[in-house]
Design a protein around this motif. Structure first.
Motif, PDB file in Angstrom:
ATOM      1  N   ASP A   9       0.869  -1.175   0.000  1.00 20.81           N
ATOM      2  CA  ASP A   9       0.000   0.000   0.000  1.00 20.81           C
ATOM      3  C   ASP A   9       0.909   1.228   0.000  1.00 20.81           C
ATOM      4  O   ASP A   9       1.466   1.605   1.034  1.00 20.81           O
ATOM      5  CB  ASP A   9      -0.899  -0.025   1.235  1.00 20.81           C
ATOM      6  CG  ASP A   9      -1.900   1.129   1.266  1.00 20.81           C
ATOM      7  OD1 ASP A   9      -1.592   2.195   0.700  1.00 20.81           O
ATOM      8  OD2 ASP A   9      -2.957   0.972   1.886  1.00 20.81           O
ATOM      9  N   HIS A  12       0.104   4.232   2.340  1.00 19.26           N
ATOM     10  CA  HIS A  12       0.393   3.880   3.731  1.00 19.26           C
ATOM     11  C   HIS A  12       1.897   3.914   3.993  1.00 19.26           C
ATOM     12  O   HIS A  12       2.353   4.404   5.037  1.00 19.26           O
ATOM     13  CB  HIS A  12      -0.179   2.487   4.030  1.00 19.26           C
ATOM     14  CG  HIS A  12      -0.041   2.046   5.448  1.00 19.26           C
ATOM     15  ND1 HIS A  12      -0.193   2.900   6.529  1.00 19.26           N
ATOM     16  CD2 HIS A  12       0.254   0.826   5.969  1.00 19.26           C
ATOM     17  CE1 HIS A  12      -0.013   2.224   7.653  1.00 19.26           C
ATOM     18  NE2 HIS A  12       0.267   0.967   7.332  1.00 19.26           N
ATOM     19  N   GLN A  15       3.198   7.553   4.141  1.00 15.86           N
ATOM     20  CA  GLN A  15       2.824   8.167   5.414  1.00 15.86           C
ATOM     21  C   GLN A  15       3.721   7.662   6.535  1.00 15.86           C
ATOM     22  O   GLN A  15       4.181   8.440   7.386  1.00 15.86           O
ATOM     23  CB  GLN A  15       1.361   7.862   5.729  1.00 15.86           C
ATOM     24  CG  GLN A  15       0.867   8.526   7.010  1.00 15.86           C
ATOM     25  CD  GLN A  15      -0.591   8.195   7.300  1.00 15.86           C
ATOM     26  OE1 GLN A  15      -1.124   7.210   6.805  1.00 15.86           O
ATOM     27  NE2 GLN A  15      -1.225   9.023   8.121  1.00 15.86           N
ATOM     28  N   ARG A 311       4.574  -0.472  11.741  1.00 13.01           N
ATOM     29  CA  ARG A 311       3.532   0.240  10.994  1.00 13.01           C
ATOM     30  C   ARG A 311       3.056  -0.577   9.775  1.00 13.01           C
ATOM     31  O   ARG A 311       1.867  -0.607   9.468  1.00 13.01           O
ATOM     32  CB  ARG A 311       4.056   1.588  10.512  1.00 13.01           C
ATOM     33  CG  ARG A 311       4.155   2.658  11.589  1.00 13.01           C
ATOM     34  CD  ARG A 311       2.768   3.132  12.016  1.00 13.01           C
ATOM     35  NE  ARG A 311       1.984   3.620  10.890  1.00 13.01           N
ATOM     36  CZ  ARG A 311       2.012   4.884  10.448  1.00 13.01           C
ATOM     37  NH1 ARG A 311       2.795   5.782  11.040  1.00 13.01           N
ATOM     38  NH2 ARG A 311       1.254   5.248   9.413  1.00 13.01           N
TER      39      ARG A 311
END
Length: 318
Positions: A9, A12, A15, A311
């Motif tokens: 992703d 994602h 970020q 994460r």
């Protein structure tokens, strides 16, 4: 059957990388750079960089990603690749595959095991691997050396070289490495002249890469030897898996267990502050920050990788 790559992703990931860079920027007085090698002790310690090369071909970066640094012991992964491709399991007759409970530059274990280094990622093991690389036949069909290997996998012919680490005669690497090389030779586990082995070793340690280049260089380790940069005679699926296994168990010296616990990825560090980490079938990750822990591994780099795997859910342990 080839393994299926794991899609990333991208939003994602971007970020996550941005947040990690922001967190690293506010950490101060986190330690010092390596000062036992010429050219490393004066590096600004507030530097930090990260690049993630995904299996989809994307690059996500943050921080000082265009600042070159000496890869130092990360080069041991690439040298071992050349040795294994040329000789396969014959390499393990001269080098072990077990973690070491001693520092990366300890000479004690080498004497205890009669010239057989515990693994290829501590200094005596790397010196024996260099000796093996020097002994390849002229028709071995692989890359000439680590620099040529990296030029292919990075896709660039202008890789740097930290001249302070190595002089033209190759004698700046230190007496301790020569002592280990001589001890290995005394046990008949070094077949070439010590100075020839030392020259090859310090030259590969002095190669400078940026985080972006290092992440590109590690792509062949993330997905069955495939790097997206053309066919390479020195890599294949079995070899990349074997290298990842060794990086997991031995890649952070005497801090490998702690690193596996916190980060959960195969990785190799260097005292220049770099770490190359591999999320199998997913990404090749390079981080750099010159402040080191007591084992010679990047403090901020390790912290950043721990945050990234948390994460993104990239730990190999789930």
């Amino acid at each position: 059957m080839a393994k299926k790559a794991r899609r990333v992703d991208l939003d994602h990931l971007k970020q996550a990388v941005d947040e990690i860079v922001a967190r690293m920027d506010v950490i101060e007085d986190f330690g010092k750079a390596a000062d036992h090698l010429e050219g490393l002790g004066d590096i600004e310690t507030d530097r930090f960089a990260i690049t993630v090369a995904t299996v989809d071909g994307d690059l996500v970066s943050g921080g000082d990603t265009d600042v070159p640094f000496a890869i130092q012991s990360i080069s041991k992964v690439f040298a071992l690749t050349l040795a294994l491709r040329a000789y396969g399991d014959e390499v393990w007759k001269r080098v072990g595959r077990e973690p070491s409970g001693d520092p990366f530059n300890s000479i004690v274990d080498l004497e205890r095991h009669k010239g057989i280094p515990r693994n290829p990622f501590i200094n005596p093991g790397a010196l024996v691997v260099c000796d093996i690389v020097l002994g390849r036949p002229k028709d071995h069909g692989g890359h000439a050396d680590v620099r040529a290997f990296l030029e292919h996998h990075v896709g660039e012919k202008t890789l740097g070289r930290l001249k302070e680490i190595v002089t033209e005669d190759g004698k700046s690497a230190g007496y301790l490495n020569r002592a280990m090389a001589n001890l290995a030779k005394a046990f008949d586990n070094l077949h070439h002249d010590v100075e020839a082995v030392m020259k090859l070793y310090v030259e590969q340690c002095a190669i400078e890469l940026t985080c972006r280049q290092l992440a590109l260089a590690g792509r062949y380790l993330m997905h069955d030897g495939i790097d997206g940069n053309g066919e390479d005679p020195d890599v294949d699926a079995k070899l990349s898996r074997r290298l990842n296994a060794l990086m997991m168990t031995c890649g952070q010296y005497d801090g490998s267990g702690e690193f596996a616990y916190r980060v959960g990825l195969p990785a190799k560090s260097g005292v220049g502050g770099g770490i190359l980490a591999i999320a199998p079938d997913t990404a090749s990750i390079a981080v750099w920050s010159p402040t080191l822990d007591e084992n010679g591994n990047s403090l901020l780099g390790t912290l950043a990788l721990e945050q990234l795997t948390t994460r993104m859910g990239w730990s190999v342990f789930g």
